[in-house]
Design a protein around this motif. Structure first.
Motif, short mmCIF file in Angstrom:
data_model
loop_
_atom_site.label_atom_id
_atom_site.label_comp_id
_atom_site.label_asym_id
_atom_site.label_seq_id
_atom_site.Cartn_x
_atom_site.Cartn_y
_atom_site.Cartn_z
N VAL A 1 0.85 -1.20 0.00
CA VAL A 1 0.00 0.00 0.00
C VAL A 1 0.89 1.24 0.00
CG1 VAL A 1 -1.74 1.31 1.29
CG2 VAL A 1 -1.89 -1.19 1.15
N SER A 2 0.58 2.20 -0.83
CA SER A 2 1.42 3.39 -1.02
C SER A 2 1.45 4.28 0.22
CB SER A 2 0.91 4.20 -2.21
OG SER A 2 -0.34 4.80 -1.90
N PRO A 3 2.54 5.03 0.41
CA PRO A 3 2.61 6.01 1.50
C PRO A 3 1.47 7.04 1.42
CG PRO A 3 4.78 5.66 0.57
CD PRO A 3 3.82 4.94 -0.33
N ALA A 4 1.08 7.41 0.21
CA ALA A 4 0.02 8.42 0.05
C ALA A 4 -1.31 7.90 0.60
CB ALA A 4 -0.14 8.79 -1.43
N ALA A 5 -1.61 6.63 0.33
CA ALA A 5 -2.86 6.05 0.84
C ALA A 5 -2.84 6.02 2.37
CB ALA A 5 -3.05 4.64 0.28
N LYS A 6 -1.70 5.63 2.95
CA LYS A 6 -1.59 5.58 4.41
C LYS A 6 -1.67 6.99 5.01
CE LYS A 6 1.99 2.71 4.04
NZ LYS A 6 3.09 1.78 4.35
N ASP A 7 -1.11 7.96 4.30
CA ASP A 7 -1.19 9.35 4.76
C ASP A 7 -2.65 9.82 4.83
OD1 ASP A 7 0.25 12.07 5.21
OD2 ASP A 7 -1.19 12.49 3.61
N LEU A 8 -3.42 9.49 3.81
CA LEU A 8 -4.83 9.89 3.81
C LEU A 8 -5.59 9.18 4.93
CD1 LEU A 8 -7.24 11.39 2.67
CD2 LEU A 8 -7.48 9.61 0.93
N LEU A 9 -5.30 7.91 5.14
CA LEU A 9 -5.96 7.18 6.23
C LEU A 9 -5.69 7.83 7.58
CD1 LEU A 9 -5.36 3.51 5.06
CD2 LEU A 9 -7.60 4.54 5.50
N ARG A 10 -4.45 8.26 7.81
CA ARG A 10 -4.12 8.93 9.09
C ARG A 10 -4.93 10.21 9.27
NH1 ARG A 10 1.17 7.90 7.20
NH2 ARG A 10 2.10 6.06 8.22
N ARG A 11 -5.21 10.89 8.17
CA ARG A 11 -5.92 12.17 8.25
C ARG A 11 -7.44 11.99 8.36
NH1 ARG A 11 -2.16 16.22 6.95
NH2 ARG A 11 -0.16 15.28 6.39
N MET A 12 -7.94 10.85 7.90
CA MET A 12 -9.37 10.56 8.03
C MET A 12 -9.67 9.88 9.38
SD MET A 12 -10.25 9.20 4.17
CE MET A 12 -12.04 9.26 4.35
N LEU A 13 -8.76 9.00 9.81
CA LEU A 13 -8.95 8.28 11.07
C LEU A 13 -8.15 8.95 12.18
CD1 LEU A 13 -8.82 4.65 9.64
CD2 LEU A 13 -10.84 5.91 10.40
N CYS A 14 -8.31 10.25 12.28
CA CYS A 14 -7.61 11.06 13.27
C CYS A 14 -8.57 11.30 14.44
CB CYS A 14 -7.18 12.38 12.64
SG CYS A 14 -6.33 13.48 13.78
N LYS A 15 -8.16 10.92 15.64
CA LYS A 15 -9.03 11.06 16.81
C LYS A 15 -9.27 12.53 17.15
CE LYS A 15 -9.76 9.00 21.37
NZ LYS A 15 -9.17 8.15 22.44
N ASP A 16 -8.29 13.37 16.87
CA ASP A 16 -8.41 14.81 17.09
C ASP A 16 -9.29 15.39 15.98
OD1 ASP A 16 -8.16 17.55 17.29
OD2 ASP A 16 -6.00 17.52 17.65
N HIS B 1 -6.85 15.59 -1.60
CA HIS B 1 -5.62 14.88 -1.24
C HIS B 1 -4.96 14.29 -2.49
CE1 HIS B 1 -2.99 11.78 0.49
NE2 HIS B 1 -2.99 12.51 1.59
N PRO B 2 -3.62 14.34 -2.58
CA PRO B 2 -2.93 13.83 -3.78
C PRO B 2 -3.25 12.38 -4.14
CG PRO B 2 -1.41 15.12 -2.46
CD PRO B 2 -2.67 15.01 -1.66
N TRP B 3 -3.51 11.53 -3.15
CA TRP B 3 -3.84 10.14 -3.47
C TRP B 3 -5.12 10.06 -4.30
CZ3 TRP B 3 -7.73 6.48 -1.86
CH2 TRP B 3 -7.44 5.14 -2.21
N ILE B 4 -6.04 10.99 -4.02
CA ILE B 4 -7.30 11.05 -4.77
C ILE B 4 -7.08 11.75 -6.11
CG2 ILE B 4 -9.62 12.06 -4.81
CD1 ILE B 4 -9.61 9.86 -2.82
N THR B 5 -6.44 12.92 -6.07
CA THR B 5 -6.35 13.74 -7.28
C THR B 5 -5.41 13.16 -8.32
OG1 THR B 5 -4.63 15.12 -6.28
CG2 THR B 5 -6.90 15.87 -6.04
N SER B 6 -4.41 12.41 -7.89
CA SER B 6 -3.46 11.84 -8.84
C SER B 6 -4.04 10.65 -9.59
CB SER B 6 -2.17 11.39 -8.13
OG SER B 6 -2.45 10.27 -7.31
N ASN B 7 -5.13 10.07 -8.99
CA ASN B 7 -5.71 8.83 -9.54
C ASN B 7 -4.67 7.74 -9.66
OD1 ASN B 7 -8.49 9.35 -9.88
ND2 ASN B 7 -8.02 10.67 -11.60
N ASP B 8 -3.61 7.87 -8.86
CA ASP B 8 -2.55 6.87 -8.89
C ASP B 8 -1.98 6.75 -7.49
OD1 ASP B 8 0.59 6.44 -10.73
OD2 ASP B 8 -0.47 5.19 -9.29
N GLY B 9 -2.51 5.83 -6.71
CA GLY B 9 -2.08 5.69 -5.32
C GLY B 9 -0.68 5.17 -5.17
#
Length: 279
Positions: free
Chosen positions: A235-250, A263-271
Motif C-alpha cells: 500500500v502506497s505512502p500516500a494512501a496511508k497518509d490519507l488514512l491517518r488524516r481521516m482516522l484522526c481522533k483529534d 488529497h494527492p492520493w485522490i487527485t493523482s488517480n494513482d495511489g
C-alpha cells in the motif's frame, strides 16, 4: 404498505429488510419504471421516540440532498395511518458490503473509484448541512451502470455551521470515537466512517476490531491506528497518509470531505506515487 402506494404502484418481491422497514421492488403501471420502496410500519415505533423523529426526517432530508448523481434519488412518499412508504431509485447491482465479501482486498485504483463518488456525496451533504451518521458498506449501493449511490438517510441529521450534534448512532466498526464517548460531535463523524471503509478496502480487515461489540467499541475509543507490514507492504505512502488524516481522533485535525477530495492520493488517480504525501 399504505393504500396510496397500492393505488399508484405495483409491489413485487422483497429485496431488503431493516429495523422498522421492509424494502420491496415496485413499478409504476403508467410508465413501467421500476423502483425500490421502503415501507415502514409506524405502529412499531413509539410516538415520542427518537426513531419516530428519524422516520419523518429521512424523507425530508432525502428531498434536501436530491438530486445528486451519487445519492439514491427519492421518487415519491406515500402514507396512511399505519405505513410510511418512501419510493426510491432502484439500485440493482449489489452493495459495497457484498463486493467486499467477494473481493476482500481492493487495488488502490479500485478503492479510489469508490472513494471519489462516496466523498463527493458526503461533501454535497455537508455543504447542505446534512450529516449522514451511518456511513457503512451496506449503505453504499451500485446501480445497473455501476454508479455508486449513497443510501439510507434514516440516521441523518441537519446541522448549522459550527453546530454540534448528539446521540449514539452508527454501526460497530464504522462509528467515530467521539460518538461512543458520549460527546457532542460534528459532521466529521462521516469522514471517520469513510476512512474505516477505505482501510477495509485496502487491508481486507477493519482498523479497529474485537470479538464482541464491546471489544470493538473499546478499540474504536482507543483509536490506535496501525498499518501491519504484512498487510500494508504494497500500500502506497500516500494512501496511508490519507488514512491517518481521516482516522484522526483529534477532530480539529481530521480532514473535511473537501480536504479528502483534494488529497494527492485522490487527485493523482494513482495511489502508487510516493510523492503524494501531504506535509
Amino acid at each position: 404498505m399504505s393504500e396510496e402506494l397500492k393505488r399508484e404502484y405495483r409491489v413485487c418481491e422483497e429485496i431488503g429488510r431493516g429495523r422498522f422497514g421492509v424494502v420491496f421492488k415496485c413499478y409504476s403501471p403508467g410508465t413501467g419504471e421500476t423502483f425500490a420502496v421502503k415501507s415502514i410500519n409506524k405502529l412499531l415505533i413509539a410516538d415520542d421516540s427518537i426513531d419516530r423523529q428519524c422516520l419523518y426526517n429521512e424523507a425530508k432530508i432525502m428531498h434536501l440532498v436530491s438530486p445528486n448523481p451519487h445519492i439514491v434519488r427519492i421518487v415519491d412518499v406515500c402514507e396512511d395511518d399505519t405505513y410510511l412508504d418512501i419510493v426510491l431509485e432502484l439500485c440493482n447491482s449489489s452493495d459495497l458490503f457484498h463486493r467486499l465479501s467477494t473481493q476482500r482486498v481492493f487495488s488502490e485504483s479500485d478503492a479510489i473509484a469508490v472513494m471519489v463518488p462516496l466523498m463527493e456525496a458526503i461533501a454535497h451533504c455537508h455543504r447542505l448541512g446534512v450529516a449522514h451518521r451511518d456511513i457503512k458498506p451496506d449503505n453504499i449501493l451500485f446501480n445497473d451502470w455501476n454508479d455508486l449511490k449513497l443510501a439510507d438517510f434514516g440516521s441523518a441529521q441537519c446541522f448549522c455551521e459550527g453546530e454540534l450534534m448528539s446521540g449514539v448512532v452508527g454501526t460497530p466498526y464504522y462509528v467515530a470515537p467521539e460518538v461512543l464517548a458520549g460527546r457532542d460531535y460534528n459532521e466529521k463523524v462521516d469522514i471517520w466512517s469513510a476512512g474505516v471503509i477505505l482501510y477495509i478496502m485496502l487491508a481486507g480487515i477493519p482498523p479497529f476490531y474485537g470479538d464482541s461489540t464491546e471489544e470493538i467499541f473499546e478499540a474504536v475509543l482507543r483509536a490506535n491506528l496501525r498499518f501491519p507490514t504484512r498487510i500494508f507492504r504494497s500500500v502506497s505512502p500516500a494512501a496511508k497518509d490519507l488514512l491517518r488524516r481521516m482516522l484522526c481522533k483529534d477532530i480539529s485535525r481530521r480532514f473535511s470531505a473537501e480536504q479528502v477530495l483534494r488529497h494527492p492520493w485522490i487527485t493523482s488517480n494513482d495511489g502508487t506515487k510516493e510523492d503524494g504525501v501531504v506535509a
